[in-house]
Design a protein around this motif. Structure first.
Motif: not given
Length: 60
Positions: A18-19, A25-26, A21-23, A29
């Motif tokens: 999960i970490l 994604i962000f 994936l968030f890394g 951007r």
């Protein structure tokens, strides 16, 4: 049969996924949340098509 993974190892693997994936994604951007180009919409065309010119085909 291979040794089973402990609950702690499974929870750690899920949390790291999960970490990650968030890394990802962000990190893709742009900073500030602004887009490079806004969405471009097509014109809808003339509001009243000329009925005096029937062509015998369906006009969309």
């Amino acid at each position: 049969m291979p040794d089973k993974l402990s609950d702690r190892t499974v929870i750690l693997a899920i949390a790291l996924t999960i970490l990650l994936l968030f890394g990802l994604i962000f990190s893709t951007r742009p900073p500030g949340g602004t887009r490079e180009s806004p969405l471009l919409w097509r014109d809808s065309g003339p509001a009243d098509p000329s009925p005096s010119r029937p062509t015998g085909t369906l006009q969309i």
